[in-house]
Design a protein around this motif. Structure first.
Motif, PDB file in Angstrom:
ATOM      1  N   ALA A  11      38.012  39.576  49.083  1.00  0.00           N
ATOM      2  CA  ALA A  11      38.764  39.688  47.830  1.00  0.00           C
ATOM      3  C   ALA A  11      37.822  39.945  46.665  1.00  0.00           C
ATOM      4  N   THR A  12      38.390  40.485  45.604  1.00  0.00           N
ATOM      5  CA  THR A  12      37.708  40.578  44.313  1.00  0.00           C
ATOM      6  C   THR A  12      38.426  39.604  43.379  1.00  0.00           C
ATOM      7  N   HIS A  13      37.723  38.581  42.933  1.00  0.00           N
ATOM      8  CA  HIS A  13      38.311  37.533  42.107  1.00  0.00           C
ATOM      9  C   HIS A  13      37.986  37.829  40.637  1.00  0.00           C
ATOM     10  N   VAL A  14      39.026  38.090  39.847  1.00  0.00           N
ATOM     11  CA  VAL A  14      38.832  38.485  38.452  1.00  0.00           C
ATOM     12  C   VAL A  14      39.548  37.473  37.553  1.00  0.00           C
ATOM     13  N   LEU A  15      38.852  37.036  36.511  1.00  0.00           N
ATOM     14  CA  LEU A  15      39.415  36.077  35.563  1.00  0.00           C
ATOM     15  C   LEU A  15      39.497  36.735  34.184  1.00  0.00           C
TER      16      LEU A  15
END
Length: 204
Positions: free
Chosen positions: A196-200
C-alpha cells in the motif's frame, strides 16, 4: 486536541469495495486484496495500523458497514478494529433505525439516528473523556464506509484524511468520492510499502 480523522483503504481507481458488497461479502467481488496490507506482516504496515488504533478514542461507521461487521462472518474476538489492543474504543453507528439485536454485544455501541454531525459530536465527547482518563491525546476516527467518509470530507467535518492506497484496479464497486465537493488538501506524509501507499492529508 481531538482531531476528526477519516481513515480508509481504497483501490488505485478510487473504490473502497468491489461490486456487490454486503454482509457475507464485505469487500465485494474481488475486493479482498484491498486490505492485504493489514495482514501481510510488513513492519511499516503494522506500525501504521498500530499507531492508528492506539490513537482512536472513538470510531464512527455507517449502517451498511456495521451490518457487514456484525454478520456471523464479520468481526470476532481476534479480528476487527483494535482486536489486539488493550481496550477497543467505543463505536458510533450512523443509522436511520437501530438494529433490534447486536451479535457483537461485548463492544460499546451507540446508534445515532440524528445524522453524521451529531455522531461526530457524541464521538468527540467520548474521545475527550478517554483522553482525560488516559492522559494522552486521541482522535475520533471515521472508518467507513465510503459514502460516510466521502460525505464527511465534502461537508467539512474532517480535519485529517488518511488513505491507504492498494496497488489494485477494481474497475467498479463502492466509490469513495462520488459527488464530492472540491477541497484543498495539504499532504503531510507518504509511506510506501509493497502492499500500500499510505498518505496523510490535512483537510482545509
Amino acid at each position: 486536541m481531538t482531531r476528526i480523522v477519516a481513515d480508509i483503504t481504497m483501490s488505485l481507481d478510487g473504490f473502497v469495495t468491489g461490486p456487490n458488497a454486503g454482509p457475507g461479502n464485505g469487500l465485494g467481488d474481488g475486493g479482498e486484496p484491498l486490505h492485504r496490507w493489514v495482514f501481510a506482516g510488513d513492519p511499516e504496515d503494522e506500525r501504521i495500523l498500530k499507531e492508528g488504533t492506539e490513537r482512536s478514542g472513538a470510531v464512527i461507521m455507517g449502517r451498511s458497514l456495521f451490518d457487514v461487521i456484525d454478520a456471523p462472518d464479520g468481526w470476532s474476538d481476534d479480528l476487527g478494529y483494535g482486536a489486539h489492543e488493550v481496550g477497543r474504543p467505543p463505536f458510533f453507528v450512523v443509522t436511520g433505525t437501530p438494529p433490534t439485536e447486536v451479535r457483537l454485544s461485548g463492544l460499546d455501541w451507540t446508534f445515532v439516528t440524528t445524522g453524521l454531525a451529531d455522531a461526530i459530536e457524541q464521538a468527540r465527547t467520548a474521545a475527550e473523556a478517554r483522553s482525560a482518563a488516559t492522559g494522552r491525546d486521541v482522535d475520533v476516527v471515521l472508518m467507513g464506509g465510503g459514502a460516510l467518509v466521502g460525505s464527511a470530507v465534502s461537508a467539512g467535518l474532517v480535519d485529517t484524511l488518511g488513505l491507504h492506497i492498494s496497488p489494485l484496479i477494481l474497475g467498479g464497486g463502492t466509490p469513495l468520492f462520488a459527488g464530492a465537493v472540491r477541497h484543498e488538501l495539504v499532504q503531510r506524509s507518504v509511506v510506501v510499502t509493497p502492499h500500500a501507499t499510505h498518505v496523510l492529508y490535512d483537510v482545509s
